[in-house]
Design an enzyme around this catalytic site. Sequence first.
Site, PDB file in Angstrom:
ATOM      1  N   HIS A 123      50.291  36.413 -26.331  1.00  0.00           N
ATOM      2  CA  HIS A 123      49.304  37.424 -26.732  1.00  0.00           C
ATOM      3  C   HIS A 123      49.474  38.630 -25.799  1.00  0.00           C
ATOM      4  O   HIS A 123      49.854  38.465 -24.634  1.00  0.00           O
ATOM      5  CB  HIS A 123      47.918  36.797 -26.556  1.00  0.00           C
ATOM      6  N   ASP A 200      47.401  30.715 -19.990  1.00  0.00           N
ATOM      7  CA  ASP A 200      46.477  31.371 -20.902  1.00  0.00           C
ATOM      8  C   ASP A 200      45.895  30.270 -21.793  1.00  0.00           C
ATOM      9  O   ASP A 200      46.568  29.776 -22.692  1.00  0.00           O
ATOM     10  CB  ASP A 200      47.234  32.428 -21.715  1.00  0.00           C
ATOM     11  N   GLN A 203      43.387  29.657 -26.479  1.00  0.00           N
ATOM     12  CA  GLN A 203      43.391  28.862 -27.710  1.00  0.00           C
ATOM     13  C   GLN A 203      43.464  27.357 -27.442  1.00  0.00           C
ATOM     14  O   GLN A 203      43.417  26.570 -28.382  1.00  0.00           O
ATOM     15  CB  GLN A 203      44.570  29.274 -28.614  1.00  0.00           C
ATOM     16  N   LYS A 226      35.405  31.859 -27.811  1.00  0.00           N
ATOM     17  CA  LYS A 226      36.245  31.055 -28.715  1.00  0.00           C
ATOM     18  C   LYS A 226      35.875  29.576 -28.645  1.00  0.00           C
ATOM     19  O   LYS A 226      36.481  28.748 -29.311  1.00  0.00           O
ATOM     20  CB  LYS A 226      37.726  31.234 -28.359  1.00  0.00           C
ATOM     21  N   CYS A 364      47.647  40.625 -32.156  1.00  0.00           N
ATOM     22  CA  CYS A 364      47.868  41.016 -30.752  1.00  0.00           C
ATOM     23  C   CYS A 364      49.080  40.287 -30.181  1.00  0.00           C
ATOM     24  O   CYS A 364      49.075  39.884 -29.006  1.00  0.00           O
ATOM     25  CB  CYS A 364      46.640  40.758 -29.894  1.00  0.00           C
TER      26      CYS A 364
END
Length: 407
Positions: A123, A200, A203, A226, A364
């Site tokens: 991303h 990261d 997700q 999220k 993104c």
Amino acid sequence: MITELVDITGDFPILKRQINGHRLVYLDSAATSQKPQSVIDRVVRYYETSNANVLRSVHTLAEESTVAMEEAREKIARFIHANSSREVIFTRGTTESLNTIARAWGDKFLEAGDEIVLSPMEHHSNLIPWQQLAKRVGAHLRFIDLNGDGTIAVDAVKKQINNRTRIVSLSAVSNVLGTINPIADVAKLAHEVGAVMVVDGAQSVPHQPTDVQKWDIDFLAFSGHKMLGPTGIGILWGREALLEAADPVIFGGEMIAYVDQDDATWAELPAKFEGGTPHIAGAIGLGAAVDYLSDIGMSRIEEHSRVLAEEAYRRLANLPGVVVYGPAYPRTSVVAFNIAGIHPHDVSQVLDAHGIAIRAGHHCAQPLMHWLDVGATARASFYLYNSDRDIDALVDAIEATKGYFKR
Ligand code: C6P
């Protein structure tokens, strides 16, 4: 239900909505998840009963507010298996967390000629902060070659890591491909050359149990919104020694130990990285989201997200004229696709007319779009309130979209 998760849609008031005369089928949780009543109620209760600034005043409300925020920090620390809540920094989200690592640790410890290893699936939030850091200090970026299906082979990682590598930063789950990356293996390779491993988790943390010790990583970034929490709150987790060694990047109230006219010293962790009034209600709301997720159990949520994503992939891949990106298996939570001859924005618009919310665009992740050789994709993303009934609705609406454009 095709998984053992019971139907919890009743906990999410927004899912009662009708959109364009249809039941709302929310398939855009990778962009932001919906919120259960318990999270909404917790935020409202905070503002109704305990609202006050934290860590400053000594009155009852300030005490309650501070205790509630610090309890949320403790819950989040346990949720990711941090060694201590001192390692848990409140930020605005994944983007701010990654930028903070690049500034706080990167600016201090990287030099000209050092290397940062990333993947082409990152991303922009896990790419641009490192590009900017590289420009500031004269470091170089290296990119892991992806397999044809978008997965990462450990051997491909080995080719990019060497004794000039200082940082390896990787998403645990791709927001486009739905791939689950081999974080523990990559962290081991990073540590062998003395590099730090940044993950990261935007997700992954919402969809699977997170254990920073088992992964043996150094920094983790993720977003509250999220994972059923409010917007504007996220987490930067880092190993205590690394956070101690790094410099703060936001200067002002509450992040100091002592200030005179010419200079200042810094507060202990985590305050050192939390200059200014934090998003108190957001932090408390995120604590309530962690309670909700923990009550259901992250292993069950992991299974649910995996089964839905794999089933959606299988069914979409069988539709004539539909291309699906990333591996069939294993995958989780997101399924990106295109319909031949129809722009994804048009797909999204027709689906919206059927009450189905998906995302369309470059997500993104423009370098990944180049790698896939597409300008954009449609993307359906699943979470714990979705079921096979939503996949049925998606498949039917895709067929209707194809028919609509054929006309
Ligand atoms: N991806 C999506 O629709 P923020 O915006 O800071 O909460 O999260 C940024 C981010 C970082 N890494 C990954 C892997 C992400 O998926 C995201 C957010 C959303 O895919 C919005 S662009």
